[in-house]
Design an enzyme around this catalytic site. Structure first.
Site, PDB file in Angstrom:
ATOM      1  N   ASP A 131       0.628  -1.291  -0.055  1.00 20.38           N
ATOM      2  CA  ASP A 131       0.021   0.036  -0.109  1.00 20.38           C
ATOM      3  C   ASP A 131       0.850   1.371  -0.145  1.00 20.38           C
ATOM      4  O   ASP A 131       0.250   2.408   0.425  1.00 20.38           O
ATOM      5  CB  ASP A 131      -0.891   0.067   1.199  1.00 20.38           C
ATOM      6  CG  ASP A 131      -0.114  -0.120   2.522  1.00 20.38           C
ATOM      7  OD1 ASP A 131       1.173  -0.021   2.482  1.00 20.38           O
ATOM      8  OD2 ASP A 131      -0.638  -0.639   3.634  1.00 20.38           O
ATOM      9  N   GLU A 139      -0.131  -9.191  -1.243  1.00 23.64           N
ATOM     10  CA  GLU A 139      -0.603  -8.518   0.099  1.00 23.64           C
ATOM     11  C   GLU A 139      -1.754  -7.609  -0.136  1.00 23.64           C
ATOM     12  O   GLU A 139      -2.021  -6.699   0.097  1.00 23.64           O
ATOM     13  CB  GLU A 139       0.335  -7.790   0.883  1.00 23.64           C
ATOM     14  CG  GLU A 139      -0.116  -7.856   2.150  1.00 23.64           C
ATOM     15  CD  GLU A 139       0.909  -7.111   3.285  1.00 23.64           C
ATOM     16  OE1 GLU A 139       0.901  -5.768   3.155  1.00 23.64           O
ATOM     17  OE2 GLU A 139       1.771  -7.530   3.821  1.00 23.64           O
ATOM     18  N   GLU A 155      -2.150   4.911   3.041  1.00 22.75           N
ATOM     19  CA  GLU A 155      -2.259   3.660   2.560  1.00 22.75           C
ATOM     20  C   GLU A 155      -3.274   3.070   2.323  1.00 22.75           C
ATOM     21  O   GLU A 155      -3.674   2.364   1.462  1.00 22.75           O
ATOM     22  CB  GLU A 155      -1.548   2.772   3.807  1.00 22.75           C
ATOM     23  CG  GLU A 155       0.175   3.025   3.679  1.00 22.75           C
ATOM     24  CD  GLU A 155       0.376   4.274   4.622  1.00 22.75           C
ATOM     25  OE1 GLU A 155      -0.512   4.861   5.041  1.00 22.75           O
ATOM     26  OE2 GLU A 155       1.689   4.618   4.683  1.00 22.75           O
ATOM     27  N   HIS A 159       5.976   5.317  13.163  1.00 27.96           N
ATOM     28  CA  HIS A 159       6.308   6.100  12.105  1.00 27.96           C
ATOM     29  C   HIS A 159       5.178   6.879  11.401  1.00 27.96           C
ATOM     30  O   HIS A 159       5.477   7.567  10.295  1.00 27.96           O
ATOM     31  CB  HIS A 159       7.277   5.430  11.008  1.00 27.96           C
ATOM     32  CG  HIS A 159       6.477   4.448  10.288  1.00 27.96           C
ATOM     33  ND1 HIS A 159       6.269   3.249  10.758  1.00 27.96           N
ATOM     34  CD2 HIS A 159       6.194   4.400   9.197  1.00 27.96           C
ATOM     35  CE1 HIS A 159       5.525   2.107  10.013  1.00 27.96           C
ATOM     36  NE2 HIS A 159       5.476   3.085   8.750  1.00 27.96           N
ATOM     37  N   ARG A 161       2.292   8.457   9.253  1.00 31.14           N
ATOM     38  CA  ARG A 161       1.888   9.989   9.020  1.00 31.14           C
ATOM     39  C   ARG A 161       0.877  10.561   9.864  1.00 31.14           C
ATOM     40  O   ARG A 161       0.899  11.536  10.264  1.00 31.14           O
ATOM     41  CB  ARG A 161       1.758  10.220   7.446  1.00 31.14           C
ATOM     42  CG  ARG A 161       2.947  10.118   6.552  1.00 31.14           C
ATOM     43  CD  ARG A 161       2.783  10.172   5.242  1.00 31.14           C
ATOM     44  NE  ARG A 161       4.003  10.036   4.474  1.00 31.14           N
ATOM     45  CZ  ARG A 161       4.531  10.945   3.721  1.00 31.14           C
ATOM     46  NH1 ARG A 161       3.913  12.090   3.574  1.00 31.14           N
ATOM     47  NH2 ARG A 161       5.620  10.926   3.222  1.00 31.14           N
ATOM     48  N   HIS A 214      12.826   5.546  12.822  1.00 33.29           N
ATOM     49  CA  HIS A 214      12.535   5.801  11.627  1.00 33.29           C
ATOM     50  C   HIS A 214      13.333   7.012  10.968  1.00 33.29           C
ATOM     51  O   HIS A 214      13.555   7.896  11.807  1.00 33.29           O
ATOM     52  CB  HIS A 214      11.242   5.818  11.359  1.00 33.29           C
ATOM     53  CG  HIS A 214      10.601   5.484   9.750  1.00 33.29           C
ATOM     54  ND1 HIS A 214      10.832   6.618   8.792  1.00 33.29           N
ATOM     55  CD2 HIS A 214      10.037   4.629   9.372  1.00 33.29           C
ATOM     56  CE1 HIS A 214      10.294   6.046   7.990  1.00 33.29           C
ATOM     57  NE2 HIS A 214       9.678   4.884   7.957  1.00 33.29           N
TER      58      HIS A 214
HETATM   59  C1  UD1 Z   1       6.610   4.828   3.665  1.00 28.27           C
HETATM   60  C2  UD1 Z   1       5.181   4.438   3.417  1.00 28.27           C
HETATM   61  C3  UD1 Z   1       4.620   3.805   4.470  1.00 28.27           C
HETATM   62  C4  UD1 Z   1       5.440   2.684   5.058  1.00 28.27           C
HETATM   63  C5  UD1 Z   1       6.795   3.123   5.446  1.00 28.27           C
HETATM   64  C6  UD1 Z   1       7.614   2.035   5.987  1.00 28.27           C
HETATM   65  C7  UD1 Z   1       4.097   5.908   1.720  1.00 28.27           C
HETATM   66  C8  UD1 Z   1       3.227   6.990   1.532  1.00 28.27           C
HETATM   67  N1  UD1 Z   1       4.421   5.707   2.957  1.00 28.27           N
HETATM   68  O1  UD1 Z   1       6.172   5.683   5.266  1.00 28.27           O
HETATM   69  O2  UD1 Z   1       3.270   3.160   3.800  1.00 28.27           O
HETATM   70  O3  UD1 Z   1       4.662   2.238   6.282  1.00 28.27           O
HETATM   71  O4  UD1 Z   1       7.378   3.756   4.402  1.00 28.27           O
HETATM   72  O5  UD1 Z   1       8.751   2.630   6.665  1.00 28.27           O
HETATM   73  O6  UD1 Z   1       4.568   5.271   0.819  1.00 28.27           O
HETATM   74  N2  UD1 Z   1      14.004   8.736   4.980  1.00 28.27           N
HETATM   75  C9  UD1 Z   1      15.541   8.712   4.736  1.00 28.27           C
HETATM   76  N3  UD1 Z   1      16.189   7.483   4.511  1.00 28.27           N
HETATM   77  C10 UD1 Z   1      15.412   6.281   4.269  1.00 28.27           C
HETATM   78  C11 UD1 Z   1      13.913   6.556   4.346  1.00 28.27           C
HETATM   79  C12 UD1 Z   1      13.256   7.529   4.526  1.00 28.27           C
HETATM   80  O7  UD1 Z   1      16.152   9.730   4.985  1.00 28.27           O
HETATM   81  O8  UD1 Z   1      16.071   5.259   4.120  1.00 28.27           O
HETATM   82  C13 UD1 Z   1      13.451  10.061   5.354  1.00 28.27           C
HETATM   83  C14 UD1 Z   1      13.403  11.019   3.873  1.00 28.27           C
HETATM   84  O9  UD1 Z   1      13.379  12.288   4.498  1.00 28.27           O
HETATM   85  C15 UD1 Z   1      11.871  10.735   3.649  1.00 28.27           C
HETATM   86  C16 UD1 Z   1      11.151  10.554   4.941  1.00 28.27           C
HETATM   87  O10 UD1 Z   1      12.088   9.703   5.851  1.00 28.27           O
HETATM   88  O11 UD1 Z   1      11.245  11.776   2.934  1.00 28.27           O
HETATM   89  C17 UD1 Z   1       9.960   9.742   4.703  1.00 28.27           C
HETATM   90  O12 UD1 Z   1       9.942   8.801   3.754  1.00 28.27           O
HETATM   91  P1  UD1 Z   1       8.630   8.249   3.169  1.00 28.27           P
HETATM   92  O13 UD1 Z   1       9.072   7.199   2.249  1.00 28.27           O
HETATM   93  O14 UD1 Z   1       7.676   9.285   2.856  1.00 28.27           O
HETATM   94  O15 UD1 Z   1       7.917   7.464   4.545  1.00 28.27           O
HETATM   95  P2  UD1 Z   1       6.855   7.386   4.836  1.00 28.27           P
HETATM   96  O16 UD1 Z   1       5.551   7.954   4.216  1.00 28.27           O
HETATM   97  O17 UD1 Z   1       6.877   7.663   6.384  1.00 28.27           O
HETATM   98  N1  UDP Z   2      12.151  -3.600  10.408  1.00 32.18           N
HETATM   99  C1  UDP Z   2      13.686  -3.456  10.391  1.00 32.18           C
HETATM  100  N2  UDP Z   2      14.537  -2.973  10.844  1.00 32.18           N
HETATM  101  C2  UDP Z   2      13.951  -1.827  11.928  1.00 32.18           C
HETATM  102  C3  UDP Z   2      12.564  -1.749  12.023  1.00 32.18           C
HETATM  103  C4  UDP Z   2      11.763  -2.395  11.297  1.00 32.18           C
HETATM  104  O1  UDP Z   2      14.052  -4.369   9.763  1.00 32.18           O
HETATM  105  O2  UDP Z   2      14.810  -1.100  12.441  1.00 32.18           O
HETATM  106  C5  UDP Z   2      11.396  -4.293   9.446  1.00 32.18           C
HETATM  107  C6  UDP Z   2      10.230  -5.316  10.261  1.00 32.18           C
HETATM  108  O3  UDP Z   2      10.738  -6.175  10.724  1.00 32.18           O
HETATM  109  C7  UDP Z   2       9.071  -5.230   9.300  1.00 32.18           C
HETATM  110  C8  UDP Z   2       9.333  -3.852   8.337  1.00 32.18           C
HETATM  111  O4  UDP Z   2      10.631  -3.312   8.662  1.00 32.18           O
HETATM  112  O5  UDP Z   2       9.450  -6.405   8.553  1.00 32.18           O
HETATM  113  C9  UDP Z   2       8.216  -2.830   8.928  1.00 32.18           C
HETATM  114  O6  UDP Z   2       8.613  -1.709   8.233  1.00 32.18           O
HETATM  115  P1  UDP Z   2       7.810  -0.363   8.849  1.00 32.18           P
HETATM  116  O7  UDP Z   2       7.429  -0.426  10.229  1.00 32.18           O
HETATM  117  O8  UDP Z   2       8.676   0.735   8.370  1.00 32.18           O
HETATM  118  O9  UDP Z   2       6.510  -0.189   7.700  1.00 32.18           O
HETATM  119  P2  UDP Z   2       4.946  -0.846   7.616  1.00 32.18           P
HETATM  120  O10 UDP Z   2       5.217  -2.349   8.079  1.00 32.18           O
HETATM  121  O11 UDP Z   2       4.500  -0.217   8.839  1.00 32.18           O
HETATM  122  O12 UDP Z   2       4.770  -0.668   6.280  1.00 32.18           O
END
Ligand code: UD1
Ligand code: UDP
Length: 372
Positions: free
Chosen positions: A99, A121, A135, A209, A211, A242
């Site tokens: 999602d 999924e 999502e 984490h 939003r 995160h």
């Molecule tokens: C996204 C997904 C969410 C998922 C989550 C898993 C969308 C809208 N959201 O969350 O469904 O549960 O990922 O973790 O698709 N950032 C870094 N390095 C990284 C990752 C993130 O710096 O490796 C920072 C960046 O500034 C980025 C921000 O985190 O802009 C948010 O990342 P984003 O992919 O938008 O995450 P979420 O929407 O919080």
């Molecule tokens: N996870 C990881 N390292 C971490 C935290 C989570 O590998 O420090 C893994 C966790 O085992 C799970 C996935 O990341 O498989 C969950 O990701 P997240 O919570 O970011 O996203 P969501 O599942 O809510 O989309």
């Protein structure tokens, strides 16, 4: 059957973890399938950690992540990048997961090229389009574009049948998260964090984490966590934080000054799974963790008002506690003080399958191409 080209598209950490077993399974069948791994890198560091653990080398990397970018920016970059690749590669099917905005944009880009879409999924629902945001809308939109629905459970199948999706194309497979756990269980991990998690303390594993929880909800939860740790000397928290700047800021502000709250960087998934196994309870708003913790017999308090994963509620391993400070505080206390409740929640019946989801998915894809 001619050899078919399968494009597997993902961009964030959880998609990577749950698509990795599918990629491994497709690669085992490389006489039938050419697998192209296309990462958008909606996440960068957190995605690369997973690719490393599963030893996956992407065929294409769109490298779209920019700090703090908006959902529209992600959607636009992913769609344009994928359009170019799809036009060049002409895959026979595109697989997307779950999602995220990457998955939705990938499904739309595939639809515009009239390429069949398989949704791994599929079928999870809260039916509240702002919860979780974005999502819930993403997964409903993907299911409206998809041709094949790989659902984790009977209940998710029912959701899709209620939406008039064709039963012939809905396949109950279990969740590939369990397949990923089967893989990481085979890996030896040594890490100072595991040494720190001594059994003289009860360890709470905390992740947050989403939003819709940014701001006040997170503030409330962190205050509850700080209070409970201050009150119980035998309690400690480990929180892999995160990389989202919105999360980082609040965590530093509210959880930064307590010796028994360990704030760590995102952990590689093989280490993270060992950390789950050592935890006394999990406190999270994550989707994936709600599926994983039952496989380790660890109770989960879900920091949301609703979950799209009611199977865990039914099995008794999850409790939805919301984000109000008092409710979170008392729920943690309840699990600490009520051994009966704890035993009931930790007696997990994992509702997400036996770790063969990816095999089932690849088998169905093979059957489809053999018959068409
Ligand atoms: C996204 C997904 C969410 C998922 C989550 C898993 C969308 C809208 N959201 O969350 O469904 O549960 O990922 O973790 O698709 N950032 C870094 N390095 C990284 C990752 C993130 O710096 O490796 C920072 C960046 O500034 C980025 C921000 O985190 O802009 C948010 O990342 P984003 O992919 O938008 O995450 P979420 O929407 O919080
Ligand atoms: N996870 C990881 N390292 C971490 C935290 C989570 O590998 O420090 C893994 C966790 O085992 C799970 C996935 O990341 O498989 C969950 O990701 P997240 O919570 O970011 O996203 P969501 O599942 O809510 O989309």
């Amino acid at each position: 059957m001619d050899r078919k080209k399968i494009a597997v598209v993902f961009g964030t950490r959880p998609e990577a973890i749950k698509m990795a077993p599918v990629i491994k399974e497709l690669e085992k069948n490389n006489h039938n399938f050419e697998t192209q791994v296309i990462v958008t890198a909606q996440h960068r560091e957190m995605l690369d950690q997973v690719l490393k653990v599963f030893k996956i080398k992407p065929t294409y990397d769109l490298n779209v992540m920019k700090k703090n970018q908006s959902l529209s920016e992600i959607t636009i970059s992913v769609m344009k990048g994928l359009e170019d690749i799809f036009l060049k590669e002409l895959p026979d099917i595109v697989l997307v997961h779950g999602d995220t905005t990457t998955s939705f944009a990938a499904a739309l880009a595939a639809y515009y090229q009239q390429i069949p879409i398989g949704h791994v999924e599929a079928g999870l629902r809260t039916y509240d389009k702002y919860f979780p945001f974005p999502e819930e809308a993403n997964r409903q939109l993907i299911d409206n574009l998809a041709d094949f629905f790989f659902v984790p459970t009977e209940l998710t199948k029912k959701n899709l049948l209620n939406e008039n999706k064709p039963e012939t194309n809905i396949f109950v497979t279990g969740n590939t998260a369990i397949d990923a756990i089967m893989y990481t269980k085979t890996l030896e991990v040594e890490h100072p964090l595991l040494d720190k998690m001594t059994p003289d303390k009860k360890w709470i594993l905390l992740t947050m984490h989403r939003r819709e929880n940014h701001g006040e909800p997170m503030r409330n939860v962190f205050k509850a966590v700080k209070r409970i740790v201050d009150e119980h000397k035998d309690l400690a928290v480990v929180m892999p934080v995160h990389l989202s700047p919105a999360v980082q800021k609040l965590v530093k502000e509210l959880l930064g000054n307590q010796d028994r709250i360990l704030l760590v960087k995102p952990l590689e998934v093989d280490l993270f799974h060992k950390v789950i196994a050592r935890a006394y309870m999990v406190l999270t708003d994550s989707g994936g963790l709600q599926e994983e913790a039952p496989a380790f017999d660890i109770p989960v308090l879900v920091l949301r008002d609703k979950t799209e994963r009611p199977e865990g509620l039914e099995a008794g391993t999850l409790k939805v506690v919301g984000t109000e400070q008092e409710m979170v505080f008392h729920s943690i206390n309840g699990l600490l003080n009520d051994q009966k409740l704890y035993d009931k929640m930790s007696k997990a019946i994992n509702p997400y399958g036996d770790g063969t989801a990816s095999r089932r998915i690849v088998k169905k894809i093979h059957e489809y191409f053999s018959n068409n």
